[in-house]
Design a protein around this motif. Structure first.
Motif, PDB file in Angstrom:
ATOM      1  N   UNK A  13      -6.008 -29.056   8.846  1.00  0.00           N
ATOM      2  CA  UNK A  13      -5.596 -28.981  10.247  1.00  0.00           C
ATOM      3  C   UNK A  13      -4.788 -30.244  10.589  1.00  0.00           C
ATOM      4  N   UNK A  14      -3.841 -30.018  11.446  1.00  0.00           N
ATOM      5  CA  UNK A  14      -3.014 -31.149  11.851  1.00  0.00           C
ATOM      6  C   UNK A  14      -3.807 -32.067  12.775  1.00  0.00           C
ATOM      7  N   UNK A  67      -0.687 -41.010   9.576  1.00  0.00           N
ATOM      8  CA  UNK A  67      -0.001 -39.793   9.996  1.00  0.00           C
ATOM      9  C   UNK A  67       1.115 -39.429   9.028  1.00  0.00           C
ATOM     10  N   UNK A  68       1.839 -40.442   8.535  1.00  0.00           N
ATOM     11  CA  UNK A  68       2.905 -40.170   7.555  1.00  0.00           C
ATOM     12  C   UNK A  68       2.331 -39.525   6.303  1.00  0.00           C
ATOM     13  N   UNK A  69       1.174 -40.023   5.860  1.00  0.00           N
ATOM     14  CA  UNK A  69       0.552 -39.449   4.660  1.00  0.00           C
ATOM     15  C   UNK A  69       0.126 -38.004   4.917  1.00  0.00           C
ATOM     16  N   UNK A  70      -0.447 -37.744   6.145  1.00  0.00           N
ATOM     17  CA  UNK A  70      -0.867 -36.380   6.442  1.00  0.00           C
ATOM     18  C   UNK A  70       0.321 -35.436   6.521  1.00  0.00           C
ATOM     19  N   UNK A  71       1.443 -35.927   7.080  1.00  0.00           N
ATOM     20  CA  UNK A  71       2.634 -35.088   7.179  1.00  0.00           C
ATOM     21  C   UNK A  71       3.148 -34.704   5.798  1.00  0.00           C
ATOM     22  N   UNK A  72       3.198 -35.679   4.883  1.00  0.00           N
ATOM     23  CA  UNK A  72       3.657 -35.390   3.527  1.00  0.00           C
ATOM     24  C   UNK A  72       2.724 -34.395   2.840  1.00  0.00           C
TER      25      UNK A  72
END
Length: 812
Positions: free
Chosen positions: A537-538, A651-656
């Protein structure tokens, strides 16, 4: 008498200004001076004062026997000290002492001369407290002053004054005081001497001046000098014989000493103030991520730091003096801002931080996080408003990218009849995509599944396999996939492919959460590969970005910090000021060498490192640092501004990870995504779309490339379906394509975006390879035709077998 504290220069100055032009002759000037009884002249170039002629200059002219036809400009004294009439009395006298002149030229706001203040004009107002160090007048008496007879020609007396550098001569006869000859009488001498007459001291001396004795008080001497407007007083003994003179300049030496002490004290305070201002300026000007502006109540800019220049594109020189509607806001937005400033002024409270969108000089949108608070203005009762802005445009773009990625993922999953789930293995609760309950015939608002209810609704024949896969996932962490039948709201069994994996464990290594994807495979179960994908989940990326400010000395000790800095590290001010950089540094390999570089005078921009909070938490920050210098330009410490980027990093890691999971989900499901504009230009193909159509990845995409892939016999049908979709019809079509000389089947679905007036703008869709399913369908159709042929050609034949048995005979 007006108290000195309330006295201004305009209250004591001589408002009668005698002025001439630089081209005036000495003769015309002297005639006017005699007629108007003045002793000093202001030389004006237009309205601008450029020089003066005082009594001392006139003595010099008389001594040099100057040709009176020469111009005033040749002999005037420069420069001229000009001051405003509103200047306070004490400040004006300090200015006179600092200029080492005897006159101040007073001007109005337009620069026009409105008066002249001579040193004697200050004498009666200075106050007795300034003369308290004078114990006796005897120490002030000049006993060497020349005593000359009244018959002596003035020109000889003037020569004596010049040679001995004196401003006064006592006129006496047989020791008895007759009068004084001072620089004030020189204009009269110059006027009379021109006609060829020999002027004597007796003709021009001031005889109406009463001498004083050495026993009088300072107050009496001051009163007499003020009353007679003279700079000298004669002193006589008890028999009336001349002892000497007391000069105004000697009397004021004590005052100058007090004034110079006051000046020294003021300079010390000013030096300290300049150092504080330098630190403030360094804080405001060299904080690259915090834009600081000062506004008045009309939203007019009074201050604009470097960060404001960087964010908004207007230089400080251009911005100061302009209103916001001339820079970065519309007139309506500026009016609303002015109303906000009025509320702040009335309440005295800080507003913010709040987010709003504005624009830079080029008209480009900028998102900022702003805090506004009031400070005292320049005038009495005036208020300025400080706005501190942080550019959060990059964060906003990241949020938009996340939302767009989530929408693409949701659309791709929806068109492929897929939905995500997230199971809390400790509470047994499951969160699902709204499409999943719809696939089962339930209302999404009322659908509250749990792990147990999910298992209870699986077909009995599939439960064992599902439980085994579930145990495998818990043991290995996944991913693992399983096919099963699930009962719908209408009692129908529906096939699903579920792929899941453990995405979170507790400190003991026990699984806490399992996330995955469920796919409706009722239409393509025989032709689809196992779906492996797990979608987290985002989560939110940043809650706030706050710049902090710290000051350090050369020993790396904290010497000051703002409130944001205290909040960031979790210390009180007293606690933090007892610490140094090593106490909070979690990344010494970066920070300590950086501090050494700063001590050498360098500067560091946007470098990342980690800090340890009071509670032990490790945070990642973006650091901008510069050296602090003292008045001698020596490095005495360091200024650092930090922004907490811990959440942005996560957040950058989750986006990738999210985008990688989307690509893996599409590859497992053999579903590709695409995006194009309405003229037909391909904007995006996923890697799976390239593979399905057999186009080399990275090849430039055009409409012709896409059409060439479609089987010639199906092109017209595809074009017709696409045109219908532009009018609002669903786009869901199966057609053939040619890949490496082979014919394959694909199913395409798309959603068209329309403008408010109904014009098609763009299309987002998916492409799915259904060749295997089509092969099964074609196989079924061939078997049916063969069976029909047998029935037609073998009459009277009785078939006792079931259709499935016949199928076994026919194909085995």
């Amino acid at each position: 008498m007006i108290p000195i504290a309330k006295l201004h220069l305009a209250d004591v100055m001589d408002r009668h200004v005698f002025s001439v032009t630089p081209q005036s002759t000495i003769a015309s000037m002297v005639d006017r001076m005699k007629a108007e009884h003045v002793s000093h002249v202001v030389v004006l170039d237009g309205t601008k004062p450029i020089g003066m002629l005082t009594e001392r200059d006139l003595v010099r002219l008389l001594h040099l026997r100057v040709d009176r036809s020469r111009s005033v400009k040749e002999f005037m004294s420069t420069p001229v000290a000009t001051v405003p009439g509103a200047l306070g009395f004490r400040s004006a006298y300090i200015q006179l002492c600092l200029s080492r002149l005897r006159h101040l030229v007073v001007v109005d706001n337009a620069g026009t001369v409105v008066g002249v203040a001579a040193e004697r004009d200050f004498l009666g107002h200075l106050g007795m407290e300034l003369f308290q160090n004078i114990r006796s007048l005897r120490d002030l008496i000049d006993t060497t002053v020349p005593r000359m007879p009244p018959a002596l020609p003035v020109v000889e007396a003037v020569d004596h004054m010049i040679n001995e550098k004196r401003g006064c001569i006592v006129v006496a006869e047989e020791g008895r005081f007759l009068g004084l000859f001072t620089e004030n009488q020189v204009p009269t001498v110059l006027a009379r001497h021109e006609d060829g007459s020999v002027v004597t001291l007796g003709e021009v001396m001031r005889s109406a001046l009463a001498p004083v004795t050495a026993t009088v008080s300072v107050a009496e001497v001051m009163a007499q000098m003020v009353a007679d407007r003279v700079a000298y007083v004669a002193v006589v003994d008890a028999d009336g014989e001349v002892i000497g003179t007391i000069a105004q300049s000697r009397l004021l030496e004590n005052v100058r000493t007090a004034v110079y002490a006051e000046i020294a004290t003021r300079q010390l305070v000013e030096d300290q103030l300049r150092q504080v201002e330098a630190q403030l300026e360094a804080t405001l000007e060299h904080t690259p991520n915090v834009a600081v502006q000062w506004y008045d109540c009309e939203a007019r800019v009074h201050y604009w730091n470097h960060a404001s220049e960087s964010i908004y594109g207007w230089s400080a020189i251009e911005a100061v003096g302009r209103t916001l509607d001339q820079l970065i806001r519309t007139r309506e937005e500026t009016d609303e801002f002015i109303r906000t400033l009025a509320d702040i002024e009335q309440s005295g409270k800080t507003i913010g931080p709040v987010e709003y969108q504005t624009r830079n000089r080029q008209g480009e949108p900028r998102w900022v996080e702003s805090t506004i608070f009031p400070i005292p203005g320049e005038g009495e009762g005036e208020t300025f408003f400080v706005s501190m802005d942080i550019d959060i445009s990059k964060r906003k773009r990241s949020e938009e990218t996340l939302r767009a990625s989530e929408e693409r993922l949701r659309f791709a999953l929806g068109t492929a009849h897929q939905s995500w789930f997230d199971a809390n293995l400790q509470t047994g609760e499951i969160s699902v995509d709204p499409d999943y309950p719809r696939l089962l015939g339930y209302d999404p608002a009322e659908f509250r599944p749990t792990v147990q209810s999910w298992l209870d609704n699986i077909h009995p024949d599939d439960v064992a396999a599902v439980r085994q896969k579930f145990q495998d996932t818990l043991a290995t962490g996944g991913p693992s996939a399983v096919e099963y039948r699930r009962v719908t709201a209408t009692g129908e069994w529906k096939w699903f492919l579920s792929t899941g994996a453990i995405v979170e464990r507790d400190a003991a290594g026990q699984p806490m959460r399992l996330s995955g994807v469920q796919m409706d495979i009722a239409e393509r179960k025989a032709a689809e590969d196992t779906l492996r994908a797990s979608e987290e989940k985002f989560r939110g990326i940043f809650d706030e970005s706050v710049a902090t400010i710290y000051l350090f000395d050369n020993d790396k000790r904290f010497i000051d910090a703002n409130q944001a800095g205290l909040d960031l590290l979790g210390y009180t001010r007293g606690e933090l000021l007892r610490l140094s950089i090593p106490d909070v540094d979690a990344d010494p390999a970066v920070v300590l060498p950086a501090h050494q570089e700063l001590r050498a005078g360098g500067r560091l921009i946007n470098y990342e490192h980690q800090l340890r909070r009071k509670d032990g938490a490790i945070i990642t920050v973006l650091n901008n640092s510069r050296p602090l210098r003292d008045a001698q330009d020596q490095v005495v410490g360091m200024l650092s501004t930090l922004i907490d980027i811990t959440e942005r990093k996560e957040a950058d890691a989750r986006l990738q990870a999210s985008e990688a999971n989307l690509r893996r989900a599409q590859e497992v499901a053999r579903v590709g995504s695409w995006n194009l504009d309405i003229p037909g230009n391909v904007l995006h193909w996923s890697d799976e779309t390239y593979r399905i159509f057999g186009v080399p990845p990275g090849q430039p995409l055009t409409q012709e490339v896409f059409i060439d892939c479609i089987h010639p016999e199906d092109r017209d049908r595809v074009v017709v379906a696409w045109i219908a979709a532009m009018q609002g019809a669903p786009y869901d079509i199966e057609h053939r394509i040619r890949v490496d000389g082979q014919v394959r089947w694909v199913r395409e679905r798309a959603e068209i975006q329309f403008s408010p007036d109904g014009q098609a703008l763009s299309g987002v869709g998916t492409a799915q390879d259904i060749t295997d399913r089509k092969a099964i369908e074609i196989e079924k159709e061939a078997a049916g035709r063969l069976l029909d042929s047998i029935v037609e050609n073998i009459p009277n034949m009785i078939f006792m077998k079931r259709a499935s048995d016949l199928r076994f005979v026919l194909f085995n």
